[in-house]
Design a protein around this motif. Structure first.
Motif, PDB file in Angstrom:
ATOM      1  N   SER A  10      44.027  37.526  38.470  1.00 20.31           N
ATOM      2  CA  SER A  10      44.867  38.701  38.280  1.00 20.31           C
ATOM      3  C   SER A  10      45.997  38.752  39.284  1.00 20.31           C
ATOM      4  CB  SER A  10      44.012  39.975  38.377  1.00 20.31           C
ATOM      5  OG  SER A  10      44.819  41.126  38.287  1.00 20.31           O
ATOM      6  N   ILE A  11      45.712  38.420  40.541  1.00 19.34           N
ATOM      7  CA  ILE A  11      46.720  38.427  41.588  1.00 19.34           C
ATOM      8  C   ILE A  11      47.745  37.320  41.353  1.00 19.34           C
ATOM      9  CG2 ILE A  11      47.097  38.005  44.050  1.00 19.34           C
ATOM     10  CD1 ILE A  11      46.005  40.766  43.400  1.00 19.34           C
ATOM     11  N   ASN A 164      45.016  44.431  47.079  1.00 14.40           N
ATOM     12  CA  ASN A 164      43.917  45.245  46.568  1.00 14.40           C
ATOM     13  C   ASN A 164      44.396  46.400  45.704  1.00 14.40           C
ATOM     14  OD1 ASN A 164      42.067  43.624  47.835  1.00 14.40           O
ATOM     15  ND2 ASN A 164      41.837  44.923  49.627  1.00 14.40           N
ATOM     16  N   ALA A 165      45.498  47.036  46.120  1.00 15.99           N
ATOM     17  CA  ALA A 165      46.017  48.152  45.334  1.00 15.99           C
ATOM     18  C   ALA A 165      46.428  47.692  43.941  1.00 15.99           C
ATOM     19  CB  ALA A 165      47.204  48.783  46.059  1.00 15.99           C
ATOM     20  N   MET A 166      47.178  46.606  43.851  1.00 23.02           N
ATOM     21  CA  MET A 166      47.632  46.107  42.558  1.00 23.02           C
ATOM     22  C   MET A 166      46.463  45.635  41.704  1.00 23.02           C
ATOM     23  SD  MET A 166      50.776  46.764  42.776  1.00 23.02           S
ATOM     24  CE  MET A 166      51.320  46.027  41.244  1.00 23.02           C
ATOM     25  N   ASN A 167      45.448  45.077  42.332  1.00 22.74           N
ATOM     26  CA  ASN A 167      44.267  44.621  41.588  1.00 22.74           C
ATOM     27  C   ASN A 167      43.525  45.787  40.950  1.00 22.74           C
ATOM     28  OD1 ASN A 167      40.986  44.009  42.163  1.00 22.74           O
ATOM     29  ND2 ASN A 167      42.109  42.479  40.970  1.00 22.74           N
ATOM     30  N   ILE A 168      43.302  46.849  41.711  1.00 22.18           N
ATOM     31  CA  ILE A 168      42.574  48.003  41.180  1.00 22.18           C
ATOM     32  C   ILE A 168      43.402  48.714  40.109  1.00 22.18           C
ATOM     33  CG2 ILE A 168      41.617  50.261  41.784  1.00 22.18           C
ATOM     34  CD1 ILE A 168      40.878  49.140  44.498  1.00 22.18           C
ATOM     35  N   ILE A 169      44.713  48.830  40.344  1.00 26.85           N
ATOM     36  CA  ILE A 169      45.576  49.486  39.362  1.00 26.85           C
ATOM     37  C   ILE A 169      45.592  48.704  38.046  1.00 26.85           C
ATOM     38  CG2 ILE A 169      47.969  50.117  38.847  1.00 26.85           C
ATOM     39  CD1 ILE A 169      48.315  50.709  41.830  1.00 26.85           C
ATOM     40  N   SER A 170      45.673  47.375  38.142  1.00 23.77           N
ATOM     41  CA  SER A 170      45.676  46.557  36.922  1.00 23.77           C
ATOM     42  C   SER A 170      44.346  46.665  36.183  1.00 23.77           C
ATOM     43  CB  SER A 170      45.972  45.100  37.272  1.00 23.77           C
ATOM     44  OG  SER A 170      44.960  44.555  38.091  1.00 23.77           O
ATOM     45  N   GLY A 239      44.509  49.460  50.893  1.00 28.04           N
ATOM     46  CA  GLY A 239      44.810  49.108  49.509  1.00 28.04           C
ATOM     47  C   GLY A 239      43.795  49.681  48.540  1.00 28.04           C
ATOM     48  N   LEU A 240      42.530  49.763  48.959  1.00 20.81           N
ATOM     49  CA  LEU A 240      41.508  50.379  48.106  1.00 20.81           C
ATOM     50  C   LEU A 240      41.789  51.863  47.921  1.00 20.81           C
ATOM     51  CD1 LEU A 240      38.181  48.706  49.336  1.00 20.81           C
ATOM     52  CD2 LEU A 240      39.812  47.923  47.623  1.00 20.81           C
ATOM     53  N   PHE A 241      42.210  52.530  48.982  1.00 18.58           N
ATOM     54  CA  PHE A 241      42.573  53.946  48.863  1.00 18.58           C
ATOM     55  C   PHE A 241      43.737  54.132  47.896  1.00 18.58           C
ATOM     56  CE2 PHE A 241      40.233  54.359  52.873  1.00 18.58           C
ATOM     57  CZ  PHE A 241      39.606  55.582  52.707  1.00 18.58           C
ATOM     58  N   VAL A 242      44.762  53.276  48.040  1.00 16.71           N
ATOM     59  CA  VAL A 242      45.931  53.376  47.156  1.00 16.71           C
ATOM     60  C   VAL A 242      45.528  53.159  45.705  1.00 16.71           C
ATOM     61  CG1 VAL A 242      48.167  52.350  46.579  1.00 16.71           C
ATOM     62  CG2 VAL A 242      47.531  52.665  48.962  1.00 16.71           C
TER      63      VAL A 242
END
Length: 332
Positions: A10-11, A164-170, A239-242
């Motif tokens: 994903s990244i 991490n932020a982009m991963n969770i959002i995706s 990033g997890l918080f975001v």
């Protein structure tokens, strides 16, 4: 392991994450080319003269005070003096010694020097009673270069937040987040799985950048590694918080930009305007990036007296924010 492979795929498709990883390395390479030159030479006085105009004695005297460039005619010399990017002081021969040629928009220090230069040249043979203090250069890296290196390394550590932020959002946008909710995965395992990729990426980017543009003592290698590890972990945790509080990609990008500004700008401000040991200095440790910034500046400049205190502050931040995020995920 399968979850980690999926996150890596994903990244790999996200150009923003790839750019975040590579940008500090590219900047580190650029800074490395500057290691052979000191920024102090940027403020060195530059003189421009005509070929075969001044005496050899005058030329040697000017070379002792700065860099000297010879021009073929007056037009070329005038163009160099008028060029705002050069700050050249033109020097011409006169009946009683030398005279200067100024543009009128030069720096104040160059204007004062240019006006006083003919008189200084006249009195060059007079003995002056003054005391000379030689300040040795301990390191090849001056203050400005150390600041650039530190900012680059802090930016490299921040990439774990973006990962991490982009991963969770995706995952939210693709619906994978709903699958994660029904998987037999406890909170601790979820946090470790999610934070690992950003932590590894941020650590790798920082270490590669440091190897390119930074030279540290052998005794400081272990503290440096601990500093990078704690800072990269905190950045990945942010990033997890975001990712948790972002409802979409655009919102996440805005959060990332805001946090990145808070991650980098306040430490620079406090470093430049406060003194070590002052109340604002200790107040700035509320931000974990301040401790990271101060620690890196100490290592880059070879001054690691308070480094273990800084590492302890980072450890406290890591524990506190880990507990907070764990409570949020467990409550949800």
């Amino acid at each position: 392991m399968n979850g980690l492979k999926y996150q890596l795929k994903s990244i790999r498709r996200d150009k923003m994450c790839i750019l975040t990883f590579l940008l500090p390395i590219i900047v580190g390479i650029a800074i490395n080319f500057l290691l052979g030159a000191s920024f102090q030479t940027m403020s060195e006085t530059s003189f421009g003269v005509l070929e075969n105009d001044l005496s050899d004695e005058a030329v040697l005297w000017l070379q002792k005070g700065g860099t000297l460039t010879q021009y073929e005619n007056v037009d070329e010399l005038q163009a160099a003096v008028n060029n705002p990017s050069t700050q050249v002081i033109g020097v011409l021969k006169s009946d009683d010694g030398i005279k200067t040629l100024l543009s009128g928009d030069e720096l104040e220090v160059n204007r004062i020097l240019g006006n006083a230069l003919p008189e200084i040249y006249k009195n060059r043979v007079n003995e002056l009673d003054f005391e000379t203090t030689v300040i040795p250069v301990i390191h090849n890296t001056d203050g400005l270069k150390a600041l650039l290196i530190t900012i680059t390394l802090v930016t490299a550590m921040f990439m774990g937040c973006t990962f991490n932020a982009m991963n969770i959002i995706s995952e939210k946008e693709d619906g994978v987040a709903f699958i994660n909710m029904v998987l037999p995965l406890d909170t601790k395992t979820y946090i470790i799985q999610k934070i690992l990729l950003g932590f590894v990426g941020g650590t790798a980017s920082t270490i590669i950048t440091a190897l390119i543009c930074m030279r540290i003592k052998l005794c400081d290698v272990f503290p440096f590694f601990v500093l990078v590890s704690l800072s990269a972990y905190i950045a990945a945790l942010i990033g997890l918080f975001v990712g948790h509080f972002s409802d979409g990609l655009m919102v996440g990008i805005v959060y990332i930009k805001i946090i990145m500004i808070l991650f980098i700008a306040p430490p620079i401000f406090f470093y430049l305007v406060t003194s070590v040991g002052s109340i604002p200095y200790y107040f700035s440790f509320i931000l974990p990036s301040s401790a990271t910034f101060y620690g890196l500046m100490s290592l880059v400049r070879g001054q690691s007296q308070n480094l273990w205190v800084i590492l302890f502050v980072l450890l406290i931040h890591a524990v506190i924010w880990s507990v907070v995020y764990g409570k949020i995920k467990k409550f949800k």
